[in-house]
Scaffold this motif. Structure first.
Motif, PDB file in Angstrom:
ATOM      1  N   PRO A  38      17.497  54.392  66.228  1.00  0.00           N
ATOM      2  CA  PRO A  38      18.024  55.677  66.682  1.00  0.00           C
ATOM      3  C   PRO A  38      18.990  56.296  65.687  1.00  0.00           C
ATOM      4  CG  PRO A  38      19.083  53.874  67.827  1.00  0.00           C
ATOM      5  CD  PRO A  38      17.963  53.270  67.040  1.00  0.00           C
ATOM      6  N   HIS A  39      19.038  57.630  65.702  1.00  0.00           N
ATOM      7  CA  HIS A  39      19.913  58.319  64.768  1.00  0.00           C
ATOM      8  C   HIS A  39      21.343  58.389  65.295  1.00  0.00           C
ATOM      9  CE1 HIS A  39      18.346  61.862  67.231  1.00  0.00           C
ATOM     10  NE2 HIS A  39      19.624  61.823  67.513  1.00  0.00           N
ATOM     11  N   ALA A  40      22.281  58.684  64.385  1.00  0.00           N
ATOM     12  CA  ALA A  40      23.663  58.930  64.776  1.00  0.00           C
ATOM     13  C   ALA A  40      23.787  60.356  65.285  1.00  0.00           C
ATOM     14  CB  ALA A  40      24.588  58.720  63.582  1.00  0.00           C
ATOM     15  N   GLY A 353      12.898  48.074  45.671  1.00  0.00           N
ATOM     16  CA  GLY A 353      13.579  47.435  46.788  1.00  0.00           C
ATOM     17  C   GLY A 353      15.083  47.485  46.682  1.00  0.00           C
ATOM     18  N   TYR A 354      15.606  48.268  45.727  1.00  0.00           N
ATOM     19  CA  TYR A 354      17.060  48.385  45.582  1.00  0.00           C
ATOM     20  C   TYR A 354      17.694  48.939  46.852  1.00  0.00           C
ATOM     21  CZ  TYR A 354      21.627  49.597  43.730  1.00  0.00           C
ATOM     22  OH  TYR A 354      22.977  49.683  43.533  1.00  0.00           O
ATOM     23  N   GLU A 355      17.024  49.869  47.504  1.00  0.00           N
ATOM     24  CA  GLU A 355      17.426  50.376  48.818  1.00  0.00           C
ATOM     25  C   GLU A 355      16.167  50.597  49.641  1.00  0.00           C
ATOM     26  OE1 GLU A 355      19.678  50.887  50.881  1.00  0.00           O
ATOM     27  OE2 GLU A 355      21.512  50.520  49.761  1.00  0.00           O
ATOM     28  N   LEU A 356      16.329  50.606  50.967  1.00  0.00           N
ATOM     29  CA  LEU A 356      15.196  50.879  51.846  1.00  0.00           C
ATOM     30  C   LEU A 356      15.698  51.250  53.232  1.00  0.00           C
ATOM     31  CD1 LEU A 356      15.225  47.989  53.506  1.00  0.00           C
ATOM     32  CD2 LEU A 356      13.847  47.225  51.574  1.00  0.00           C
ATOM     33  N   ASP A 357      14.833  51.892  53.990  1.00  0.00           N
ATOM     34  CA  ASP A 357      15.163  52.240  55.365  1.00  0.00           C
ATOM     35  C   ASP A 357      13.862  52.501  56.124  1.00  0.00           C
ATOM     36  OD1 ASP A 357      16.884  52.610  57.495  1.00  0.00           O
ATOM     37  OD2 ASP A 357      17.252  54.727  57.071  1.00  0.00           O
ATOM     38  N   LEU A 358      13.965  52.554  57.456  1.00  0.00           N
ATOM     39  CA  LEU A 358      12.801  52.766  58.308  1.00  0.00           C
ATOM     40  C   LEU A 358      13.021  53.938  59.246  1.00  0.00           C
ATOM     41  CD1 LEU A 358      13.220  49.360  58.145  1.00  0.00           C
ATOM     42  CD2 LEU A 358      10.992  49.533  59.208  1.00  0.00           C
ATOM     43  N   GLY A 359      11.939  54.624  59.585  1.00  0.00           N
ATOM     44  CA  GLY A 359      11.939  55.710  60.553  1.00  0.00           C
ATOM     45  C   GLY A 359      10.518  56.204  60.752  1.00  0.00           C
ATOM     46  N   LEU A 429      15.988  57.298  56.372  1.00  0.00           N
ATOM     47  CA  LEU A 429      15.031  58.055  57.171  1.00  0.00           C
ATOM     48  C   LEU A 429      15.673  58.353  58.517  1.00  0.00           C
ATOM     49  CD1 LEU A 429      11.703  56.164  56.378  1.00  0.00           C
ATOM     50  CD2 LEU A 429      12.255  58.528  55.762  1.00  0.00           C
ATOM     51  N   ASP A 430      15.820  59.647  58.833  1.00  0.00           N
ATOM     52  CA  ASP A 430      16.545  60.046  60.040  1.00  0.00           C
ATOM     53  C   ASP A 430      16.099  61.451  60.433  1.00  0.00           C
ATOM     54  OD1 ASP A 430      18.359  60.163  62.109  1.00  0.00           O
ATOM     55  OD2 ASP A 430      20.096  59.697  60.872  1.00  0.00           O
ATOM     56  N   ASP A 431      15.965  61.683  61.728  1.00  0.00           N
ATOM     57  CA  ASP A 431      15.588  63.006  62.224  1.00  0.00           C
ATOM     58  C   ASP A 431      16.823  63.896  62.255  1.00  0.00           C
ATOM     59  OD1 ASP A 431      14.583  65.241  63.484  1.00  0.00           O
ATOM     60  OD2 ASP A 431      14.425  64.297  65.461  1.00  0.00           O
ATOM     61  N   VAL A 432      16.973  64.752  61.254  1.00  0.00           N
ATOM     62  CA  VAL A 432      18.155  65.610  61.164  1.00  0.00           C
ATOM     63  C   VAL A 432      17.850  67.074  61.461  1.00  0.00           C
ATOM     64  CG1 VAL A 432      19.399  64.080  59.593  1.00  0.00           C
ATOM     65  CG2 VAL A 432      17.870  65.836  58.649  1.00  0.00           C
ATOM     66  N   GLY A 436      11.908  65.372  66.244  1.00  0.00           N
ATOM     67  CA  GLY A 436      11.358  64.087  66.636  1.00  0.00           C
ATOM     68  C   GLY A 436      10.679  63.326  65.527  1.00  0.00           C
ATOM     69  N   ARG A 437      10.798  63.787  64.304  1.00  0.00           N
ATOM     70  CA  ARG A 437      10.217  63.128  63.137  1.00  0.00           C
ATOM     71  C   ARG A 437      11.323  62.786  62.149  1.00  0.00           C
ATOM     72  NH1 ARG A 437       6.856  63.854  66.548  1.00  0.00           N
ATOM     73  NH2 ARG A 437       4.692  64.598  66.279  1.00  0.00           N
ATOM     74  N   ALA A 438      11.222  61.633  61.499  1.00  0.00           N
ATOM     75  CA  ALA A 438      12.241  61.221  60.539  1.00  0.00           C
ATOM     76  C   ALA A 438      12.093  61.993  59.235  1.00  0.00           C
ATOM     77  CB  ALA A 438      12.130  59.723  60.272  1.00  0.00           C
TER      78      ALA A 438
END
Length: 492
Positions: A38-40, A353-359, A429-432, A436-438
């Motif tokens: 979930p997003h902030a 792979g230095y940074e990563l995220d999911l969404g 990755l965040d829905d800003v 409803g999509r990252a």
């Protein structure tokens, strides 16, 4: 995803990008017990907000005192037009801005006081505490209808003489499944402190405090946890914790990650398991089976078949995936730039792979992944950096089709490839924009360490350059004196 007290890059050329400060880059750690990441939402408007560090920023002439920047989501995404910029000199923020504090070096969000607004735990890991030069401090800033306004409380170090760098790692979630937010706090020792049931107005744990002691090294500024990451791996509605750390060797090749399951009594170190290694980790449901999958970036190495990390002279980098099951960590997979149709080729010092995220970028119910290659060389330009987007499916991560690759030389992406930009210093990755999509946000060391945040929205099916923009330090009220490192550590 979002930095912490972060492992320094393994070559001098890329380590120079940190400008000496960001041995403290931030951590990527999911901030709630959900496979949906979930997003902030600091202002409660239902649209995702993004907070990130400018830990190297000058504040009132004080070098690397640090600032925190928050971009608030709108129907058109994020920009500097709707934002807040805070330091320890801002009204209500605990402490005083001092040279070298590194305020905002690590952050984690959750609703710690149960008022419906997400709050933000923010550390200044190099804060001088009494005679302790790098004692570190930790504060929680309260969310409100106006967002993060600076009102907050100090979370005191319970063992000042036992360690340094209080708050160098943070992760938030509901580890005991009681419906309230817990906060895990790291430092230079192997002891992790867990605050139960939220944070009170006096800065104490509402439900009490306990400790974990994973078998990792302690003592120096790169010891204790490398990262803490929260997420529900076994689907029991209790947040689990992944601890990235060093085991016995001083060499970066011997990282060791531990999965610590949540339980009604809290995190259970007695039930911990070793999982595939990495210095940065994220958790999300890639294959849509209801269990969180552990994704870790071993950007310095490849691994042997038994999972023991072995230094790789090429430093091409690797992403390790451990799929979640009802019993915790399950089957594993490894991905490099030589896997399937993953864009690019594994090359010396790429740091894939230095940074990563999911969404979930396309709304299909499968979590997608962004992976950075902060050391990527393009068109003979050293360490300009790039990011790769890979999509989830019922069969796991799809490395055969639909992959995307973005650099500043990609048509439609703001900016241009420059030496030492390290695009992908962090990625989120965040829905800003509330659809409803990252969407994709990428940090860099743009312009000799000034930093920048790149915004690339989802068009509902994939990441697109249409509507993209770059947010600079100066547009957000951050001085470009020195190396502010704006945007190299997103809150998770």
């Amino acid at each position: 995803m979002h930095k912490h007290l972060r492992l320094t890059l393994a070559t001098a050329s890329v380590a120079a990008l940190t400008g000496g400060l960001l041995t403290f880059s931030a951590v990527t750690a999911t901030a709630a017990d959900s496979t949906n990441v979930p997003h902030a939402d600091f202002n409660g408007d239902g649209v995702g907000d993004v907070a990130f560090s400018a830990a190297g920023a000058y504040v009132n002439g004080r070098a690397t005192a640090g600032q925190l920047v928050t971009l608030y989501g709108t129907a058109t995404g994020v920009s500097s037009a709707k934002r807040s910029t805070l330091s320890q000199d801002s009204a209500g923020v605990p402490g005083t801005a001092e040279a070298g504090d590194g305020f905002s070096a690590e952050t984690a969000y959750a609703d710690f006081n149960g008022d419906g607004y997400d709050d933000l735990a923010v550390s200044a890991p190099r804060e001088k505490v009494g005679s302790d030069t790098n004692g570190g401090t930790l504060a929680v800033l309260w969310g409100s209808a106006s967002g993060l306004t600076g009102k907050g409380v100090t979370v005191a170090d319970p063992a000042v003489s036992a360690h340094d760098y209080w708050g160098k790692n943070l992760a938030a979630g509901d580890f005991d499944g009681d419906g309230t937010a817990d906060l895990a706090v790291g430092n230079s020792s192997s002891t992790v402190y867990v605050y139960k049931g939220g944070i009170s107005a006096s800065g104490t744990a509402v439900g009490g405090r306990y400790t974990l002691k994973p078998p990792i090294q302690s003592g120096g500024d790169a010891r204790g946890p490398i990262n803490l990451t929260a997420g529900d791996v076994n689907g029991d509605k209790k947040t689990d914790l992944v601890v990235d750390g060093f085991e016995t060797e001083t060499d970066y090749g011997w990282a060791r990650n531990y999965f610590v399951p949540g339980a009604a009594s809290g995190l259970a170190m007695s039930s911990a398991q070793i999982v595939k290694p990495g210095a940065i980790t994220a958790i999300g449901d890639i294959n849509g089976d209801g269990f969180g999958d552990i994704v870790s970036g071993a950007y310095w190495s490849n691994t042997t078949t038994d999972g023991t990390p072995v230094p790789d002279s090429a430093f091409g980098g690797k992403v390790n995936i451990t799929y979640g099951t009802a019993d915790g960590p399950g089957a594993t997979a490894g991905i490099t730039q030589n896997t399937g149709n993953v864009p690019g080729t594994s090359e010396k010092n790429d740091f894939f792979g230095y940074e990563l995220d999911l969404g979930d970028i396309n709304g299909d119910g499968y979590q997608d992944i962004v992976v950075s290659s902060a050391g990527e060389d393009l068109n003979s330009i050293t360490d300009t950096g790039a990011v790769t987007v890979l999509y989830g499916s019922a069969n796991g991560l799809d490395t055969a089709s639909g992959t995307q690759y973005f650099a500043q030389s990609t048509a439609g992406v703001p900016g241009s490839d420059e030496k030492n930009d390290a695009l992908g210093a962090d990625a989120k990755l965040d829905d800003v924009n509330g659809d409803g999509r990252a969407d994709l946000l990428v940090g860099s060391y743009e312009n000799a360490g000034n930093g920048a945040v790149l915004y690339l929205p989802s068009n509902g099916t994939k990441i697109t350059t249409s509507g993209s923009r770059s947010v600079s330090p100066s547009s957000a009220g951050v001085s470009t004196t020195g190396t502010p490192s704006f945007g190299v550590n997103f809150a998770d």
